[in-house]
Design a protein around this motif. Structure first.
Motif, PDB file in Angstrom:
ATOM      1  N   LEU A 185       0.864  -1.186   0.000  1.00  0.00           N
ATOM      2  CA  LEU A 185       0.000   0.000   0.000  1.00  0.00           C
ATOM      3  C   LEU A 185       0.893   1.225   0.000  1.00  0.00           C
ATOM      4  O   LEU A 185       1.665   1.444   0.936  1.00  0.00           O
ATOM      5  CB  LEU A 185      -0.912   0.016   1.227  1.00  0.00           C
ATOM      6  CG  LEU A 185      -1.813   1.250   1.374  1.00  0.00           C
ATOM      7  CD1 LEU A 185      -2.864   1.267   0.269  1.00  0.00           C
ATOM      8  CD2 LEU A 185      -2.486   1.268   2.737  1.00  0.00           C
ATOM      9  N   ASP A 186       0.818   2.002  -1.050  1.00  0.00           N
ATOM     10  CA  ASP A 186       1.577   3.237  -1.138  1.00  0.00           C
ATOM     11  C   ASP A 186       0.601   4.392  -1.049  1.00  0.00           C
ATOM     12  O   ASP A 186       0.116   4.919  -2.052  1.00  0.00           O
ATOM     13  CB  ASP A 186       2.365   3.283  -2.452  1.00  0.00           C
ATOM     14  CG  ASP A 186       3.253   4.524  -2.550  1.00  0.00           C
ATOM     15  OD1 ASP A 186       3.506   5.131  -1.494  1.00  0.00           O
ATOM     16  OD2 ASP A 186       3.673   4.876  -3.668  1.00  0.00           O
ATOM     17  N   CYS A 187       0.283   4.761   0.178  1.00  0.00           N
ATOM     18  CA  CYS A 187      -0.764   5.771   0.399  1.00  0.00           C
ATOM     19  C   CYS A 187      -0.413   6.577   1.637  1.00  0.00           C
ATOM     20  O   CYS A 187      -0.080   6.016   2.686  1.00  0.00           O
ATOM     21  CB  CYS A 187      -2.118   5.084   0.569  1.00  0.00           C
ATOM     22  SG  CYS A 187      -3.450   6.191   1.037  1.00  0.00           S
ATOM     23  N   LYS A 188      -0.486   7.891   1.522  1.00  0.00           N
ATOM     24  CA  LYS A 188      -0.198   8.757   2.664  1.00  0.00           C
ATOM     25  C   LYS A 188      -1.303   9.786   2.916  1.00  0.00           C
ATOM     26  O   LYS A 188      -1.362  10.393   3.978  1.00  0.00           O
ATOM     27  CB  LYS A 188       1.129   9.486   2.450  1.00  0.00           C
ATOM     28  CG  LYS A 188       2.336   8.546   2.432  1.00  0.00           C
ATOM     29  CD  LYS A 188       3.643   9.308   2.290  1.00  0.00           C
ATOM     30  CE  LYS A 188       4.838   8.354   2.287  1.00  0.00           C
ATOM     31  NZ  LYS A 188       6.127   9.076   2.137  1.00  0.00           N
ATOM     32  N   GLU A 189      -2.165  10.003   1.938  1.00  0.00           N
ATOM     33  CA  GLU A 189      -3.234  10.986   2.070  1.00  0.00           C
ATOM     34  C   GLU A 189      -4.429  10.377   2.789  1.00  0.00           C
ATOM     35  O   GLU A 189      -4.843   9.251   2.495  1.00  0.00           O
ATOM     36  CB  GLU A 189      -3.668  11.492   0.692  1.00  0.00           C
ATOM     37  CG  GLU A 189      -2.602  12.280  -0.047  1.00  0.00           C
ATOM     38  CD  GLU A 189      -2.256  13.580   0.663  1.00  0.00           C
ATOM     39  OE1 GLU A 189      -3.167  14.181   1.268  1.00  0.00           O
ATOM     40  OE2 GLU A 189      -1.082  13.979   0.623  1.00  0.00           O
ATOM     41  N   GLU A 240      -7.343   9.176   0.612  1.00  0.00           N
ATOM     42  CA  GLU A 240      -7.099   7.888  -0.037  1.00  0.00           C
ATOM     43  C   GLU A 240      -7.305   6.743   0.947  1.00  0.00           C
ATOM     44  O   GLU A 240      -7.906   5.719   0.617  1.00  0.00           O
ATOM     45  CB  GLU A 240      -5.674   7.851  -0.591  1.00  0.00           C
ATOM     46  CG  GLU A 240      -5.445   8.729  -1.803  1.00  0.00           C
ATOM     47  CD  GLU A 240      -4.038   8.563  -2.338  1.00  0.00           C
ATOM     48  OE1 GLU A 240      -3.779   7.536  -3.001  1.00  0.00           O
ATOM     49  OE2 GLU A 240      -3.192   9.444  -2.077  1.00  0.00           O
ATOM     50  N   PHE A 241      -6.787   6.913   2.171  1.00  0.00           N
ATOM     51  CA  PHE A 241      -6.977   5.891   3.203  1.00  0.00           C
ATOM     52  C   PHE A 241      -8.467   5.656   3.446  1.00  0.00           C
ATOM     53  O   PHE A 241      -8.926   4.529   3.590  1.00  0.00           O
ATOM     54  CB  PHE A 241      -6.311   6.333   4.508  1.00  0.00           C
ATOM     55  CG  PHE A 241      -4.895   5.850   4.667  1.00  0.00           C
ATOM     56  CD1 PHE A 241      -4.616   4.489   4.674  1.00  0.00           C
ATOM     57  CD2 PHE A 241      -3.853   6.736   4.813  1.00  0.00           C
ATOM     58  CE1 PHE A 241      -3.319   4.022   4.824  1.00  0.00           C
ATOM     59  CE2 PHE A 241      -2.548   6.291   4.962  1.00  0.00           C
ATOM     60  CZ  PHE A 241      -2.278   4.931   4.962  1.00  0.00           C
ATOM     61  N   MET A 290     -10.016   3.709   0.563  1.00  0.00           N
ATOM     62  CA  MET A 290      -9.540   2.327   0.549  1.00  0.00           C
ATOM     63  C   MET A 290     -10.098   1.528   1.721  1.00  0.00           C
ATOM     64  O   MET A 290     -10.421   0.340   1.580  1.00  0.00           O
ATOM     65  CB  MET A 290      -8.008   2.305   0.585  1.00  0.00           C
ATOM     66  CG  MET A 290      -7.355   2.774  -0.697  1.00  0.00           C
ATOM     67  SD  MET A 290      -5.543   2.728  -0.588  1.00  0.00           S
ATOM     68  CE  MET A 290      -5.094   3.039  -2.295  1.00  0.00           C
TER      69      MET A 290
END
Length: 528
Positions: free
Chosen positions: A27-31, A34-35, A38
């Motif tokens: 999982l390449d997510c930081k915002e 977006e989390f 998802m």
């Protein structure tokens, strides 16, 4: 499934489909947005290791107190005991209020590990006085921890969260009890049919709603609860309200089925609580985790800030009644004594039903008779003089044909004077009108049911949350300090133009207007 580094405490033979990992592995997510998307979609729901890594990332990002105990603190405290098999016979702290550690597909010895972690938490957080959801949360986090120390750190960060306006777990009796009141208010507004069923069947509605957190954190099957946890760690406490209201809706559908409209028998509240608990524990046979979340997020709740404001106000009402430490709160619906209550317009049973509709912070109070035409005559001037200075008030009316209707009025009738000799409207969105005869029905402000109507009145600007489909669909926030507002559904919160604001109550020398009804011959009660 072979144990991965995060599966130490899991009894994989109990995990069913969740025992086999599939789907994305990274999982390449930081915002946050977006989390959020998802989490709701279940992006990491089928991969145990990825879910554990996401939880670690989310919990690590929680703003905490400067000094928050971590895994090293736990290892220092436990010392050599960490190599010994923990015992589940060690009693849990009193602040869990007798709630056990749910099994949640854990190994037997993992339940004992949860006991050791919770007791260590009790030593590091002496300010916790009431936290009945902690055993369930600890058991869930054990699933996704490498060892007890990591689980302890995760639990500690959730408890030590100090982000303004954000809450994750109730840690005092006052906070917990006010959350039960807030849930009652939300169920009353957004789950009307189910609330009506509970009022009709349970002798003590407060006792039933006191279980609302346990429905989610304790009674839900693991497969459902872990999907809730996905979203809870991203979005916070409001998710618990959403899911609990959805569960109440499903329970009502389960109980009524094809029997809607039939008379319900009033039962002991304990039986209703057990029935709801049994339904939720077995919900997997009729409702999938995805369907539960879909239902939860289809409910258009007020915003997090608005809910916080309501909860703070409920806390204040409990403090004013001297309810700050664990004690049994009086049944809201029996705040008025049916043996001493007397009215020429409504029976004690009808008053019981009306009392179930009003905000819980007011329903804590005893009604005080302010005005009745049989004693004070039919003068509106005399009506105003008796009711001014009191809020809220309850207006009861019986027509010459024997019909009975009325209104719950949130504001002081003295506010009518602000328009001088002109008829001016006032009041808040908590006002509602109702009828008891020939049929019982409550009529609320339409914006409560359809908050999109409020935002539709004003164009959405570039910074407006309504312009962003991924943003939380919540109501505009108040532009005044919380202490100046009626805490639930105040008109100030909807950013309506002046023509649509405070159009609930009005009074002049020759008429009273509530909504669109012109009434006379009133009898008015004030909770006090």
């Amino acid at each position: 499934m072979a144990e991965d580094e995060y599966g130490t405490f899991v009894d994989w033979s109990q995990m069913g489909d969740l025992a086999t990992s599939s789907g994305p592995t990274k999982l390449d997510c930081k915002e946050l947005k977006e989390f959020k998307q998802m989490a709701r979609q279940g992006y990491w729901a089928k991969n145990h290791k990825l879910r554990a890594q996401v939880y670690q990332q989310l919990i690590k990002s929680i703003p905490c107190r400067t000094v928050t105990p971590d895994a090293e603190v736990y290892r220092d405290i436990i010392g050599d005991a960490a190599t010994k098999k923990p015992s589940s016979h060690i009693p849990l702290p009193e602040f869990v209020d007798g709630n056990p550690v749910p099994r949640y597909c854990l190994k037997v010895e993992a339940v004992a590990s949860a006991h050791r972690i919770i007791n260590c938490v009790a030593g590091q957080f002496p300010d916790i006085s009431h936290c009945p959801s902690l055993p369930a949360l600890t058991a869930l986090l054990l699933h996704f921890s490498k060892d007890e120390a990591q689980c302890f750190e995760h639990v500690s960060r959730i408890l030590a969260c100090n982000e303004p306006g954000k809450r994750l777990l109730d840690q005092t009796f006052l906070a917990y009890e006010s959350s039960c009141m807030t849930f009652g208010d939300l169920a009353n507004k957004y789950c009307t049919a189910a609330h009506k069923l509970i009022v009709a069947t349970a002798q003590d509605v407060v006792e039933v709603y006191a279980d609302w957190q346990r429905w989610v954190l304790g009674d839900l099957p693991f497969a459902h609860m872990v999907r809730v946890l996905d979203v809870y760690l991203v979005e916070g406490y409001k998710v618990l309200y959403r899911v609990a209201i959805a569960l109440l809706k499903f329970y009502r559908k389960h109980k009524t089925g094809g029997q809607a409209g039939q008379n319900q028998q009033r039962l002991d509240s304990g039986k209703i609580r057990s029935d709801i608990q049994a339904f939720i524990k077995g919900i997997g046979s009729t409702v999938t985790p995805e369907k539960l979340l879909e239902k939860s997020f289809s409910i258009r709740l007020i915003s997090r800030k608005e809910i916080t404001l309501l909860q703070v106000t409920n806390e204040k009402s409990l403090q004013q009644k001297g309810i700050t430490v664990k004690q049994k709160r009086r049944n809201v619906q029996l705040a008025l004594d049916p043996d001493t209550f007397s009215s020429e317009i409504v029976s004690a049973k009808e008053m019981h039903d009306i009392w179930s509709w009003i905000p819980e912070r007011f329903a804590l109070c005893q009604p005080e008779l302010l005005f009745t035409t049989s004693t004070h005559g039919c003068s509106l001037s005399r009506f105003y003089s008796h009711c001014e200075g009191h809020e809220p008030t309850l207006l009861l009316i019986r027509t010459t044909d024997g019909d009975v209707c009325g209104a719950f009025l949130s504001s002081d009738w003295e506010e009518r004077k602000r328009g001088g000799n002109k008829l001016s409207y006032f009041g808040t969105g908590e006002c509602f009108v109702f009828r008891l005869k020939p049929e019982m029905e409550r009529y609320e402000w339409v914006v409560i049911r359809h908050p999109e109507l409020a935002s539709a009145i004003r164009p959405a600007g570039p910074d407006d949350p309504a312009a962003d489909p991924s943003a939380d669909q919540s109501l505009p926030q108040p532009d005044k300090p919380p202490g100046e507002l009626s805490p639930f559904l105040a008109t100030h919160h909807f950013n309506l133009n002046s023509k649509n604001t405070s159009m609930f109550m009005a009074g002049s020398f020759d008429s009273i207007i509530v909504g669109e009804q012109i009434v006379s011959d009133p009898a008015c009660f004030k909770p006090d």
